[in-house]
Design an enzyme around this catalytic site. Structure first.
Site: not given
Ligand SMILES: NC(=O)C1=CN([C@@H]2O[C@H](COP(=O)(O)OP(=O)(O)OC[C@H]3O[C@@H](n4cnc5c(N)ncnc54)[C@H](OP(=O)(O)O)[C@@H]3O)[C@@H](O)[C@H]2O)C=CC1
Ligand SMILES: O=C1CO[C@H](CO)[C@@H](O)[C@@H]1O
Length: 291
Positions: A46, A51, A80, A113
């Protein structure tokens, strides 16, 4: 064996778990992360224009796929549309740019997005006009085979309703923040009723330092009881309901652990206990405060 993919209405099968890539930056890190993920069984990635890692993902996939004896067809790529690119023509151009950045002829899934458009206030009717124009571009790209499935992200029920009233091709996916501290029951029900696959983001509580979800006492208690990690419990809670997840990690152990969620079950009582943790906490994007 438990199903780990779901069939999208207008597109391909989609893995229930994908690798989140928000904040994963840099050539080397992306290469190593994708390699570990693909070796561990991830088949979905994703990303998003905002990003700023599409180019590095594209380059890394070109290198890593043949090394692992995989082809483009074996994986599922989501990107997105950035809010600055909403509107007729602009959306098409942005999508084609993502295709070129990712060095691929097609995307498996492309999402709008956010419902809002950069520079326009949330209640301005131009937002609606522009997102419906974007959707028409997506419908054309879908017909041309450049995008196998189309969907939206961060849309609320009113945005989905508006889209369903005007679209020709219905959205396949809603990607939204959803975890035990923010159980989006009403939206989930709406999606189920309208055959829109519900995909959760920030399932682990985001990359924030003060992560309250992974440390929640109830999540930790259930993890200890099952002999699993809190992250595995949070991801299992979602996929056990047929909800997709996109855990982000650059840590090899975490990447492997996060996909090892298909061989155990959370009992009904603990599923309910997790649902009861909901307190409306947005850890990523709060639609009511930010546009
Ligand atoms: N459509 C949108 O608007 C959005 C989409 N997204 C998508 O969703 C994805 C995930 O959400 P995101 O907000 O990034 O974060 P997550 O909720 O996936 O959390 C990521 C964090 O958790 C840690 N982590 C991962 N696995 C573990 C584990 N097994 N144990 C302990 N800690 C862990 C990571 O650290 P480490 O790397 O050190 O493991 C990082 O600090 C995004 O990367 C993106 O692709 C996210 C936000 C908004
Ligand atoms: O995809 C995303 C990743 O995180 C951003 C900030 O926290 C969001 O705003 C966005 O939607």
């Amino acid at each position: 064996m438990e199903k780990n993919t779901i069939q999208l209405r207008n597109g391909p099968r989609m893995p229930l778990i994908g690798l989140g890539t928000y904040k994963i930056q840099g050539n080397e890190v992306i290469l190593e992360t994708l390699k570990t993920a693909l070796e561990s069984g991830y088949r979905s990635i994703d990303t998003a224009a905002v990003y700023r890692n599409e180019c590095d993902i594209g380059t890394s996939l070109k290198l890593v796929l043949p090394q692992l004896d995989l082809t483009r067809e074996d994986i599922f790529i989501t990107s997105k549309l950035a809010p600055k690119d909403q509107g007729q023509g602009k959306c098409r151009e942005a999508c084609l740019k993502s295709l070129s950045n990712l060095q691929t002829d097609y995307l498996d899934l492309y999402l709008i997005h956010w419902p809002g458009v950069q520079g326009i206030k949330p209640d301005d009717p131009r937002n609606c006009q522009l997102r419906l124009q974007s959707w028409q571009d997506l419908e054309h790209l879908h017909k041309e085979g450049k995008i196998r499935a189309i969907g939206v992200s961060n849309f609320e029920e009113r945005h989905l309703h508006e889209l369903l009233c005007h679209c020709e091709v219905k959205p396949d996916v809603l990607q939204i923040e959803h975890h035990p501290h923010l159980v989006q029951s009403q939206l989930l029900r709406f999606c189920t009723e309208n055959s829109i696959h519900f995909q959760a983001y920030s399932s682990l509580g985001t990359s924030s330092e003060n992560n309250q979800l992974l440390r929640d006492a109830e999540v930790v208690r259930i993890a200890d009881y099952l002999g699993k990690s809190p992250a595995q419990v949070l991801l299992r809670w979602a996929i056990q309901q047929g909800i997709g997840v996109l855990p982000k990690s650059t840590n090899q152990e975490h990447i492997k652990e996060n996909i090892d969620i298909f061989g155990f079950c959370i009992n009904d009582k603990d599923m309910e206990a997790l649902n009861n943790l909901s307190r409306g906490s947005h850890y990523c994007w709060d639609p009511h405060h930010i546009t």
